[in-house]
Design a protein around this motif. Structure first.
Motif, PDB file in Angstrom:
ATOM      1  N   MET A   4       1.064  -1.302  -0.054  1.00  8.21           N
ATOM      2  CA  MET A   4      -0.069   0.410   0.158  1.00  8.21           C
ATOM      3  C   MET A   4       1.005   1.334   0.278  1.00  8.21           C
ATOM      4  O   MET A   4       1.395   1.198   1.343  1.00  8.21           O
ATOM      5  N   LYS A   5       1.236   1.761  -1.168  1.00  7.34           N
ATOM      6  CA  LYS A   5       1.665   3.031  -1.304  1.00  7.34           C
ATOM      7  C   LYS A   5       1.002   4.137  -0.356  1.00  7.34           C
ATOM      8  O   LYS A   5      -0.388   4.551  -1.318  1.00  7.34           O
ATOM      9  N   THR A   6       1.379   5.456  -0.397  1.00  8.73           N
ATOM     10  CA  THR A   6       0.762   6.642   0.095  1.00  8.73           C
ATOM     11  C   THR A   6       0.738   7.406  -1.187  1.00  8.73           C
ATOM     12  O   THR A   6       1.061   7.418  -2.426  1.00  8.73           O
ATOM     13  N   GLY A   7       0.343   9.195  -0.862  1.00  5.38           N
ATOM     14  CA  GLY A   7      -0.285   9.608  -2.536  1.00  5.38           C
ATOM     15  C   GLY A   7       0.901  10.015  -2.962  1.00  5.38           C
ATOM     16  O   GLY A   7       1.963  10.616  -2.693  1.00  5.38           O
ATOM     17  N   SER A   8       1.165  10.835  -4.065  1.00  2.07           N
ATOM     18  CA  SER A   8       2.365  10.993  -4.637  1.00  2.07           C
ATOM     19  C   SER A   8       2.995  11.820  -4.129  1.00  2.07           C
ATOM     20  O   SER A   8       4.490  12.879  -4.321  1.00  2.07           O
ATOM     21  N   THR A   9       1.749  12.810  -3.108  1.00  2.00           N
ATOM     22  CA  THR A   9       1.850  14.531  -3.218  1.00  2.00           C
ATOM     23  C   THR A   9       2.600  13.900  -1.629  1.00  2.00           C
ATOM     24  O   THR A   9       3.175  15.043  -0.515  1.00  2.00           O
ATOM     25  N   GLN A  10       2.347  12.781  -0.488  1.00  2.29           N
ATOM     26  CA  GLN A  10       2.618  12.368   0.525  1.00  2.29           C
ATOM     27  C   GLN A  10       3.576  11.100   0.627  1.00  2.29           C
ATOM     28  O   GLN A  10       3.622  10.260   1.501  1.00  2.29           O
ATOM     29  N   LYS A  11       5.043  10.721  -0.313  1.00  2.00           N
ATOM     30  CA  LYS A  11       5.860  10.399  -0.561  1.00  2.00           C
ATOM     31  C   LYS A  11       5.844   9.801   0.993  1.00  2.00           C
ATOM     32  O   LYS A  11       6.656  10.540   1.694  1.00  2.00           O
ATOM     33  N   ILE A  12       6.642   8.642   1.217  1.00  2.00           N
ATOM     34  CA  ILE A  12       7.503   8.379   2.646  1.00  2.00           C
ATOM     35  C   ILE A  12       8.884   8.074   2.552  1.00  2.00           C
ATOM     36  O   ILE A  12       8.950   7.433   2.075  1.00  2.00           O
ATOM     37  N   SER A  13      10.057   8.689   3.017  1.00  2.00           N
ATOM     38  CA  SER A  13      10.946   7.579   2.789  1.00  2.00           C
ATOM     39  C   SER A  13      11.490   6.923   3.875  1.00  2.00           C
ATOM     40  O   SER A  13      11.221   7.501   5.643  1.00  2.00           O
ATOM     41  N   ALA A  14      12.173   5.880   4.338  1.00  3.37           N
ATOM     42  CA  ALA A  14      11.853   4.988   5.482  1.00  3.37           C
ATOM     43  C   ALA A  14      13.849   4.646   5.910  1.00  3.37           C
ATOM     44  O   ALA A  14      14.148   4.486   4.853  1.00  3.37           O
ATOM     45  N   VAL A  15      14.124   5.105   6.676  1.00  2.00           N
ATOM     46  CA  VAL A  15      15.274   5.608   7.106  1.00  2.00           C
ATOM     47  C   VAL A  15      15.452   5.003   8.141  1.00  2.00           C
ATOM     48  O   VAL A  15      14.826   5.263   9.448  1.00  2.00           O
ATOM     49  N   ILE A  16      16.782   3.479   7.928  1.00  2.00           N
ATOM     50  CA  ILE A  16      17.745   3.239   9.412  1.00  2.00           C
ATOM     51  C   ILE A  16      19.024   3.303   9.435  1.00  2.00           C
ATOM     52  O   ILE A  16      20.266   3.588   8.424  1.00  2.00           O
ATOM     53  N   ILE A  17      19.598   3.406  10.666  1.00  2.00           N
ATOM     54  CA  ILE A  17      20.895   3.623  10.549  1.00  2.00           C
ATOM     55  C   ILE A  17      21.759   1.673  11.204  1.00  2.00           C
ATOM     56  O   ILE A  17      20.764   1.469  12.165  1.00  2.00           O
ATOM     57  N   THR A  18      22.296   1.415  10.646  1.00  2.00           N
ATOM     58  CA  THR A  18      22.845  -0.033  10.975  1.00  2.00           C
ATOM     59  C   THR A  18      23.853  -0.164  11.537  1.00  2.00           C
ATOM     60  O   THR A  18      25.396   0.185  10.477  1.00  2.00           O
ATOM     61  N   TYR A  19      24.523  -1.480  12.238  1.00  2.00           N
ATOM     62  CA  TYR A  19      26.205  -1.973  12.779  1.00  2.00           C
ATOM     63  C   TYR A  19      25.885  -3.092  13.056  1.00  2.00           C
ATOM     64  O   TYR A  19      25.732  -3.245  14.248  1.00  2.00           O
ATOM     65  N   ASN A  20      25.932  -3.922  11.928  1.00  2.00           N
ATOM     66  CA  ASN A  20      26.345  -5.787  12.415  1.00  2.00           C
ATOM     67  C   ASN A  20      24.779  -5.757  13.686  1.00  2.00           C
ATOM     68  O   ASN A  20      24.361  -6.229  14.499  1.00  2.00           O
ATOM     69  N   GLU A  21      23.682  -5.977  12.118  1.00  2.00           N
ATOM     70  CA  GLU A  21      22.143  -5.918  13.039  1.00  2.00           C
ATOM     71  C   GLU A  21      21.796  -7.606  12.152  1.00  2.00           C
ATOM     72  O   GLU A  21      20.285  -7.477  12.438  1.00  2.00           O
ATOM     73  N   MET A  22      22.645  -7.830  11.726  1.00  2.34           N
ATOM     74  CA  MET A  22      21.412  -9.463  11.670  1.00  2.34           C
ATOM     75  C   MET A  22      20.879 -10.349  12.599  1.00  2.34           C
ATOM     76  O   MET A  22      21.013  -9.925  13.645  1.00  2.34           O
ATOM     77  N   GLY A  23      19.330 -10.681  12.296  1.00  2.00           N
ATOM     78  CA  GLY A  23      18.913 -10.859  13.699  1.00  2.00           C
ATOM     79  C   GLY A  23      17.744 -10.033  13.543  1.00  2.00           C
ATOM     80  O   GLY A  23      16.560 -10.069  14.645  1.00  2.00           O
ATOM     81  N   TYR A  24      17.768  -8.222  13.667  1.00  4.73           N
ATOM     82  CA  TYR A  24      17.451  -7.193  14.024  1.00  4.73           C
ATOM     83  C   TYR A  24      16.680  -7.009  12.336  1.00  4.73           C
ATOM     84  O   TYR A  24      15.692  -6.738  12.098  1.00  4.73           O
ATOM     85  N   ILE A  25      17.795  -6.536  11.758  1.00  5.62           N
ATOM     86  CA  ILE A  25      17.623  -5.910  10.402  1.00  5.62           C
ATOM     87  C   ILE A  25      16.485  -6.195   9.310  1.00  5.62           C
ATOM     88  O   ILE A  25      15.473  -5.891   8.701  1.00  5.62           O
ATOM     89  N   GLU A  26      16.672  -7.583   9.180  1.00  7.05           N
ATOM     90  CA  GLU A  26      15.479  -8.257   8.410  1.00  7.05           C
ATOM     91  C   GLU A  26      13.711  -7.996   8.967  1.00  7.05           C
ATOM     92  O   GLU A  26      13.729  -7.509   7.624  1.00  7.05           O
ATOM     93  N   PRO A  27      13.546  -8.348  10.181  1.00  3.08           N
ATOM     94  CA  PRO A  27      12.186  -7.688  10.290  1.00  3.08           C
ATOM     95  C   PRO A  27      11.752  -6.269  10.190  1.00  3.08           C
ATOM     96  O   PRO A  27      10.632  -5.368   9.914  1.00  3.08           O
ATOM     97  N   CYS A  28      12.702  -5.536  10.691  1.00  3.33           N
ATOM     98  CA  CYS A  28      12.510  -4.097  10.633  1.00  3.33           C
ATOM     99  C   CYS A  28      12.398  -3.394   8.827  1.00  3.33           C
ATOM    100  O   CYS A  28      11.391  -2.934   8.715  1.00  3.33           O
TER     101      CYS A  28
END
Length: 273
Positions: free
Chosen positions: A1-25
């Motif tokens: 489900m995408k937002t409207g063209s004028t209300q787009k969302i950027s999901a931003v994440i920072i990582t360091y050695n996150e295997m086991g966490y990053i997949e479901p995130c």
């Protein structure tokens, strides 16, 4: 489900050695119009895993502190609406729908607080100081900036009104004892560096007593006792962060004193004419 063209969302994440966490995130933010991950040169396969996901743009950038890293990551977003997550956080379906409604609102706030559900391994930790935990996670990047004076537990300066979403973000911060302990020790070190940069000189007695007070406060006043053995473990490790802050602060002060002594005029060798 995408937002409207004028209300787009950027999901931003920072990582360091996150295997086991990053997949479901990452899976939980698949509804975003773009997913940007800034990785601090992970050595556990996190970068390689993310590089193999076509929907993710992954960038490697050296880590200095959390504020600088998150400020850099936010600048990579191409949309004004930013959903900023830590790698150990997951957006449940109900929260996803609430996020979309908030950004599509005719009169949205410029930033939203998220309450978080702290998970001890796969069990909900209800107390121990976490019951009122909340953070900014959704905002318009044109209306906010990170407080540059903080190295850890970064804060957000918001130009406008804020709201609070009803649904909770799931926070899988405690997966293994060693992982959580390492995180708490790192937080303590960054806080000590922050103290030194600000010129703060907390008294030795305060630094020594702070860990004991933090444990007792979270375990009794904040009802960690009701979390059983989990509460003891989490309250102890959170207090350990303050103890590490004291140890690191003493180390930094000693190094600073040695440097001043080494560079003082009386410490310099005489120069022959």
């Amino acid at each position: 489900m995408k937002t409207g063209s004028t209300q787009k969302i950027s999901a931003v994440i920072i990582t360091y050695n996150e295997m086991g966490y990053i997949e479901p995130c990452v899976a939980s933010v698949a509804f975003a119009d773009e997913i940007i991950v800034v990785d601090s040169y992970s050595s556990d396969g996190t970068y390689e895993y993310l590089s193999g996901l076509p929907q993710v743009k992954v960038i490697q950038h050296p880590f200095q502190d959390f504020t600088k890293q998150k400020s850099y990551a936010m600048k990579q977003a191409t949309n004004d609406w930013v959903l900023f997550l830590d790698a150990d956080e997951v957006v449940p379906n109900n929260l996803r729908e609430e996020i979309i409604r908030a950004t599509r609102s005719t009169k949205p706030e410029v930033a939203y607080w998220f309450r978080r559900k702290f998970m001890f391994k796969n069990e909900h930790l209800r107390f121990s100081g976490w019951q009122t935990d909340k953070n900014y996670r959704l905002f318009r990047k044109s209306k906010v900036k990170f407080c540059q004076e903080r190295r850890v537990h970064e804060c957000l300066k918001v130009d406008g009104k804020s709201g609070t979403l009803k649904e909770k973000l799931v926070h899988y911060s405690y997966k293994k004892y060693g992982d959580y302990k390492g995180k708490m020790l790192r937080y303590g070190q960054l806080k000590a560096q922050q103290d030194q940069e600000r010129g703060k000189q907390p008294g030795i007695l305060k630094l020594l007593l702070a860990p004991f007070w933090k444990f007792l406060y979270n375990y009794t006043v904040r009802l960690g006792i009701l979390d059983g053995r989990k509460g003891i473990t989490v309250c102890y490790l959170n207090a350990l962060s303050d103890l590490e802050r004291y140890r690191e602060y003493r180390l930094l002060r000693r190094r600073s004193g040695e440097l001043r002594e080494a560079t003082s005029p009386t410490a310099l060798s005489p120069v022959s004419e």
